[in-house]
Design an enzyme around this catalytic site. Structure first.
Site, PDB file in Angstrom:
ATOM      1  N   LYS A  12       0.829  -1.212   0.000  1.00 10.22           N
ATOM      2  CA  LYS A  12       0.000   0.000   0.000  1.00 10.22           C
ATOM      3  C   LYS A  12       0.860   1.258   0.000  1.00 10.22           C
ATOM      4  O   LYS A  12       0.663   2.161  -0.803  1.00 10.22           O
ATOM      5  CB  LYS A  12      -0.918  -0.016   1.221  1.00 10.22           C
ATOM      6  CG  LYS A  12      -1.512   1.342   1.570  1.00 10.22           C
ATOM      7  CD  LYS A  12      -2.277   1.283   2.872  1.00 10.22           C
ATOM      8  CE  LYS A  12      -2.652   2.633   3.421  1.00 10.22           C
ATOM      9  NZ  LYS A  12      -1.550   3.376   4.052  1.00 10.22           N
ATOM     10  N   ASN A  13       1.803   1.327   0.929  1.00  6.83           N
ATOM     11  CA  ASN A  13       2.524   2.588   1.093  1.00  6.83           C
ATOM     12  C   ASN A  13       3.501   2.879  -0.048  1.00  6.83           C
ATOM     13  O   ASN A  13       3.941   4.019  -0.202  1.00  6.83           O
ATOM     14  CB  ASN A  13       3.217   2.645   2.459  1.00  6.83           C
ATOM     15  CG  ASN A  13       2.208   2.872   3.576  1.00  6.83           C
ATOM     16  OD1 ASN A  13       1.039   3.194   3.312  1.00  6.83           O
ATOM     17  ND2 ASN A  13       2.643   2.700   4.815  1.00  6.83           N
ATOM     18  N   ARG A  83      -4.315  10.270   3.482  1.00  4.63           N
ATOM     19  CA  ARG A  83      -3.038  10.830   3.904  1.00  4.63           C
ATOM     20  C   ARG A  83      -2.120  11.041   2.693  1.00  4.63           C
ATOM     21  O   ARG A  83      -1.474  12.069   2.540  1.00  4.63           O
ATOM     22  CB  ARG A  83      -2.400   9.851   4.901  1.00  4.63           C
ATOM     23  CG  ARG A  83      -1.101  10.284   5.493  1.00  4.63           C
ATOM     24  CD  ARG A  83      -1.308  11.269   6.609  1.00  4.63           C
ATOM     25  NE  ARG A  83      -0.081  11.875   7.048  1.00  4.63           N
ATOM     26  CZ  ARG A  83      -0.024  13.096   7.554  1.00  4.63           C
ATOM     27  NH1 ARG A  83      -1.096  13.826   7.692  1.00  4.63           N
ATOM     28  NH2 ARG A  83       1.118  13.597   7.952  1.00  4.63           N
ATOM     29  N   CYS A 107      -5.552   8.420   8.816  1.00  3.99           N
ATOM     30  CA  CYS A 107      -5.813   7.978  10.189  1.00  3.99           C
ATOM     31  C   CYS A 107      -5.395   9.048  11.182  1.00  3.99           C
ATOM     32  O   CYS A 107      -4.404   9.752  10.966  1.00  3.99           O
ATOM     33  CB  CYS A 107      -5.054   6.690  10.489  1.00  3.99           C
ATOM     34  SG  CYS A 107      -5.621   5.290   9.525  1.00  3.99           S
ATOM     35  N   ARG A 112      -0.534  15.420  12.939  1.00  2.11           N
ATOM     36  CA  ARG A 112       0.389  14.867  11.933  1.00  2.11           C
ATOM     37  C   ARG A 112       0.812  16.001  10.998  1.00  2.11           C
ATOM     38  O   ARG A 112       0.272  16.153   9.902  1.00  2.11           O
ATOM     39  CB  ARG A 112      -0.265  13.720  11.149  1.00  2.11           C
ATOM     40  CG  ARG A 112      -0.554  12.515  12.018  1.00  2.11           C
ATOM     41  CD  ARG A 112      -1.248  11.402  11.250  1.00  2.11           C
ATOM     42  NE  ARG A 112      -0.336  10.614  10.419  1.00  2.11           N
ATOM     43  CZ  ARG A 112      -0.719   9.592   9.658  1.00  2.11           C
ATOM     44  NH1 ARG A 112      -1.983   9.246   9.606  1.00  2.11           N
ATOM     45  NH2 ARG A 112       0.160   8.921   8.945  1.00  2.11           N
ATOM     46  N   PRO A 113       1.788  16.806  11.441  1.00  2.00           N
ATOM     47  CA  PRO A 113       2.171  17.964  10.632  1.00  2.00           C
ATOM     48  C   PRO A 113       2.861  17.569   9.331  1.00  2.00           C
ATOM     49  O   PRO A 113       3.331  16.435   9.203  1.00  2.00           O
ATOM     50  CB  PRO A 113       3.153  18.720  11.549  1.00  2.00           C
ATOM     51  CG  PRO A 113       3.618  17.737  12.552  1.00  2.00           C
ATOM     52  CD  PRO A 113       2.599  16.643  12.642  1.00  2.00           C
ATOM     53  N   ASP A 115       5.291  19.776   8.120  1.00  2.00           N
ATOM     54  CA  ASP A 115       6.304  20.831   8.049  1.00  2.00           C
ATOM     55  C   ASP A 115       7.580  20.380   7.318  1.00  2.00           C
ATOM     56  O   ASP A 115       8.214  21.181   6.630  1.00  2.00           O
ATOM     57  CB  ASP A 115       6.656  21.327   9.463  1.00  2.00           C
ATOM     58  CG  ASP A 115       7.135  20.203  10.362  1.00  2.00           C
ATOM     59  OD1 ASP A 115       6.359  19.237  10.563  1.00  2.00           O
ATOM     60  OD2 ASP A 115       8.271  20.255  10.839  1.00  2.00           O
ATOM     61  N   ASP A 297       3.100   0.582  12.289  1.00  2.00           N
ATOM     62  CA  ASP A 297       1.898   0.039  11.647  1.00  2.00           C
ATOM     63  C   ASP A 297       1.628  -1.420  12.026  1.00  2.00           C
ATOM     64  O   ASP A 297       0.615  -1.984  11.617  1.00  2.00           O
ATOM     65  CB  ASP A 297       2.012   0.168  10.115  1.00  2.00           C
ATOM     66  CG  ASP A 297       1.847   1.611   9.664  1.00  2.00           C
ATOM     67  OD1 ASP A 297       1.560   2.488  10.500  1.00  2.00           O
ATOM     68  OD2 ASP A 297       2.027   1.874   8.454  1.00  2.00           O
ATOM     69  N   ARG A 389      -9.140   0.429   3.546  1.00  5.65           N
ATOM     70  CA  ARG A 389      -8.108   1.321   3.003  1.00  5.65           C
ATOM     71  C   ARG A 389      -6.817   0.568   2.716  1.00  5.65           C
ATOM     72  O   ARG A 389      -6.020   1.007   1.875  1.00  5.65           O
ATOM     73  CB  ARG A 389      -7.792   2.446   4.002  1.00  5.65           C
ATOM     74  CG  ARG A 389      -8.863   3.490   4.116  1.00  5.65           C
ATOM     75  CD  ARG A 389      -8.344   4.647   4.925  1.00  5.65           C
ATOM     76  NE  ARG A 389      -6.942   4.827   4.640  1.00  5.65           N
ATOM     77  CZ  ARG A 389      -6.018   5.208   5.506  1.00  5.65           C
ATOM     78  NH1 ARG A 389      -6.355   5.495   6.735  1.00  5.65           N
ATOM     79  NH2 ARG A 389      -4.767   5.332   5.151  1.00  5.65           N
TER      80      ARG A 389
HETATM   81  C1  UD1 Z   1       3.794   6.868   6.720  1.00  4.89           C
HETATM   82  C2  UD1 Z   1       2.817   5.760   6.470  1.00  4.89           C
HETATM   83  C3  UD1 Z   1       2.162   5.317   7.761  1.00  4.89           C
HETATM   84  C4  UD1 Z   1       3.204   4.994   8.806  1.00  4.89           C
HETATM   85  C5  UD1 Z   1       4.248   6.089   8.929  1.00  4.89           C
HETATM   86  C6  UD1 Z   1       5.414   5.709   9.832  1.00  4.89           C
HETATM   87  C7  UD1 Z   1       2.079   6.259   4.245  1.00  4.89           C
HETATM   88  C8  UD1 Z   1       0.982   6.754   3.368  1.00  4.89           C
HETATM   89  N1  UD1 Z   1       1.829   6.237   5.536  1.00  4.89           N
HETATM   90  O1  UD1 Z   1       3.030   7.957   7.249  1.00  4.89           O
HETATM   91  O2  UD1 Z   1       1.373   4.178   7.484  1.00  4.89           O
HETATM   92  O3  UD1 Z   1       2.568   4.832  10.061  1.00  4.89           O
HETATM   93  O4  UD1 Z   1       4.778   6.428   7.651  1.00  4.89           O
HETATM   94  O5  UD1 Z   1       6.017   4.544   9.378  1.00  4.89           O
HETATM   95  O6  UD1 Z   1       3.135   5.851   3.777  1.00  4.89           O
HETATM   96  N2  UD1 Z   1       6.223  14.334  11.109  1.00  4.89           N
HETATM   97  C9  UD1 Z   1       6.432  15.670  11.377  1.00  4.89           C
HETATM   98  N3  UD1 Z   1       6.529  16.525  10.313  1.00  4.89           N
HETATM   99  C10 UD1 Z   1       6.409  16.104   9.022  1.00  4.89           C
HETATM  100  C11 UD1 Z   1       6.202  14.757   8.764  1.00  4.89           C
HETATM  101  C12 UD1 Z   1       6.102  13.876   9.819  1.00  4.89           C
HETATM  102  O7  UD1 Z   1       6.531  16.077  12.524  1.00  4.89           O
HETATM  103  O8  UD1 Z   1       6.508  16.949   8.124  1.00  4.89           O
HETATM  104  C13 UD1 Z   1       6.118  13.391  12.229  1.00  4.89           C
HETATM  105  C14 UD1 Z   1       4.772  12.657  12.257  1.00  4.89           C
HETATM  106  O9  UD1 Z   1       3.780  13.402  12.964  1.00  4.89           O
HETATM  107  C15 UD1 Z   1       5.149  11.381  12.972  1.00  4.89           C
HETATM  108  C16 UD1 Z   1       6.583  11.119  12.464  1.00  4.89           C
HETATM  109  O10 UD1 Z   1       7.078  12.376  12.015  1.00  4.89           O
HETATM  110  O11 UD1 Z   1       5.191  11.593  14.349  1.00  4.89           O
HETATM  111  C17 UD1 Z   1       6.691  10.124  11.351  1.00  4.89           C
HETATM  112  O12 UD1 Z   1       5.772  10.451  10.335  1.00  4.89           O
HETATM  113  P1  UD1 Z   1       5.986  10.015   8.825  1.00  4.89           P
HETATM  114  O13 UD1 Z   1       7.101   9.019   8.734  1.00  4.89           O
HETATM  115  O14 UD1 Z   1       6.063  11.212   7.983  1.00  4.89           O
HETATM  116  O15 UD1 Z   1       4.612   9.267   8.551  1.00  4.89           O
HETATM  117  P2  UD1 Z   1       3.660   9.414   7.301  1.00  4.89           P
HETATM  118  O16 UD1 Z   1       4.443   9.635   6.056  1.00  4.89           O
HETATM  119  O17 UD1 Z   1       2.543  10.338   7.599  1.00  4.89           O
END
Ligand code: UD1
Length: 423
Positions: A12-13, A83, A107, A112-113, A115, A297, A389
């Site tokens: 999926k991812n 997402r 989810c 979930r920023p 930035d 996950d 999903r």
């Molecule tokens: C992806 C996966 C999700 C998985 C996660 C961690 C997809 C579509 N989703 O989510 O299933 O749980 O990786 O393996 O691939 N963060 C920030 N700023 C940012 C981005 C992230 O603070 O700009 C924080 C997030 O809030 C979280 C951490 O960094 O605490 C990791 O997030 P991230 O690896 O980016 O997860 P996703 O890409 O949203």
């Protein structure tokens, strides 16, 4: 008790990044091992609405042709639902030099920023503004410029989004402190097979030499690490014996190692894994971490299993602030567990009994299914759209392993609600 063989679908991812990345390609992308789940359906619909031609060759092979797509705002109502819609920011910015999208959905594990995504796009030369739930991005001159980007946080999404945006940037981009998940390597391999020049994916430094254009080609998505892990945990929790096929055992090492600690037998073959449940499961402690650490996950599924183990297990969530909502659902089934911030303490040895519960999110839903398979009596799971999903044919695959699970539709309900019923 689950018994038999199960075939794992495409990741999926990886798929949810590869579909938006196809927007960068001038030609036909033939993509094999595409999982048929609602997240990929949604992204394919978004691409179609943007003007892409999407053809299904068979249930897991599609062709996407984005060569005729012209810039337009992304369809907001669909973007908001998932997402991974954030990858359209990178893809549209990379291809058109401009993007207007909504903030992504998905989810809810707390804040979930994005930035780090914005930091990356800005470093590549874009002006990015987030206003009233929308993201506006554009670059003067229409083309991004390669640069060095150090991520303050290891982020899967930011790494992949910057990678997509940078493949057609002018010059070289270096992403430091990059995430290393297998789906990042898969995205890079997809882009390279379409003519990109990406090196180092799978390490914490990714180097991208921008190219003028990407061409069409054929690519097969890797198997889904989390879907495979879910069936492995379900086999272990039910004390069954399941051959999990079409997997890359190396990607599953962290899950295999944890299951072995519980006393479960895990045998690895070239592209399959055999899981044999133990008569008694032992407690384990888990801390979720970025790859190659234990994946967040897989945390809820292991949480369900540990309710049945002997002794007290401690789960520490290392990625998200709020990923234990499922614990209160498990408690409705008789689990003894409590949560304090990012730590859950699970007193094992519970006798789970069926109850009406909710799938609070995608993997929490999978955890409820596992608990339901192990419980006495009937478990009814609501909000199964979350499960849809990320799990292709979940009900059919589990039924083929002997599970007594069915989808119940309430045709008289105005919302057309469905639940999963597990006996
Ligand atoms: C992806 C996966 C999700 C998985 C996660 C961690 C997809 C579509 N989703 O989510 O299933 O749980 O990786 O393996 O691939 N963060 C920030 N700023 C940012 C981005 C992230 O603070 O700009 C924080 C997030 O809030 C979280 C951490 O960094 O605490 C990791 O997030 P991230 O690896 O980016 O997860 P996703 O890409 O949203």
């Amino acid at each position: 008790m689950l018994r038999g063989e199960v075939e794992i679908s495409g990741a999926k991812n990886a798929a949810v990044a590869i579909i938006p990345a196809a927007l960068m390609v001038d030609g036909v992308c033939r993509i094999e091992n595409m999982p048929q789940i609602s997240d990929t359906d949604m992204l394919l619909t978004i691409l179609s609405e943007l003007g892409a031609k999407v053809n299904y060759i068979n249930h897991s092979t599609i062709e996407i042709d984005c060569s005729k797509v012209r810039y337009q705002d992304a369809p907001y109502d669909l973007m908001r639902k998932i997402r991974a819609s954030y990858y359209l920011i990178g893809a549209m910015l990379g291809r058109f030099g401009s993007a207007k999208t909504t903030m992504p959905g998905g989810c809810n594990f707390g804040v979930r920023p994005i930035d780090q995504h914005i930091k990356g796009m800005t470093a590549l030369g874009a002006n990015v503004e987030v206003k009233n739930g929308f993201v506006y991005a554009d670059v003067a001159g229409g083309r991004l410029h390669g640069t060095r980007i150090y991520l303050d946080k290891v982020s899967v999404g930011a790494t992949m989004n910057i990678l997509i945006a940078a493949v057609m940037a002018q010059g070289r981009t270096i992403i430091e402190n990059a995430a290393r998940e297998p789906h990042i390597v898969d995205l890079a391999n997809f882009l390279n097979s379409m003519g990109a020049d990406v090196r180092g994916a799978g390490t914490d430094t990714i180097k991208i030499n921008g190219v003028e254009k990407l061409h069409g080609g054929t690519y097969a998505i890797i198997p889904d690490q989390i879907e495979a892990g879910t069936y492995m945990v379900a086999a272990a929790a039910t004390g069954g014996e399941v051959l999990v096929k079409n997997v890359i055992p190396r990607h599953l090492e962290c899950i295999s190692a944890k299951l072995r600690e519980t006393g479960t037998i895990v045998q690895e073959y070239e592209d399959s894994i055999l899981v044999k449940g133990a008569s008694t499961l032992r407690k384990v402690n888990i801390k979720t971490l970025p790859y190659p650490g234990f994946p967040t996950d897989m945390q809820p599924q292991m949480g369900a299993l540990l309710c049945l183990a002997e002794g007290t297990s401690v789960i520490t969530e290392g990625i998200y602030d709020n990923r234990f909502k499922y614990v209160s659902e498990l408690r409705k089934m008789g689990a003894e567990a409590h949560v304090d911030g990012r730590v859950a303490v699970i007193e094992g040895g519970a006798k789970l009994s069926g109850a009406p519960v909710q799938a609070c999110d995608l993997r929490a839903g999978a955890a409820m299914v596992i608990a339901g398979l192990c419980a006495n009596g009937v478990t009814e799971i609501e909000d199964i759209h979350y499960i849809e999903r990320g799990y292709e044919n979940f009900v059919d695959k589990l039924r083929s392993l002997g599970a007594d699970i069915r989808l119940v539709s309430f045709e008289d309900s105005c919302s057309g609600a469905e639940i999963l019923s597990i006996s």
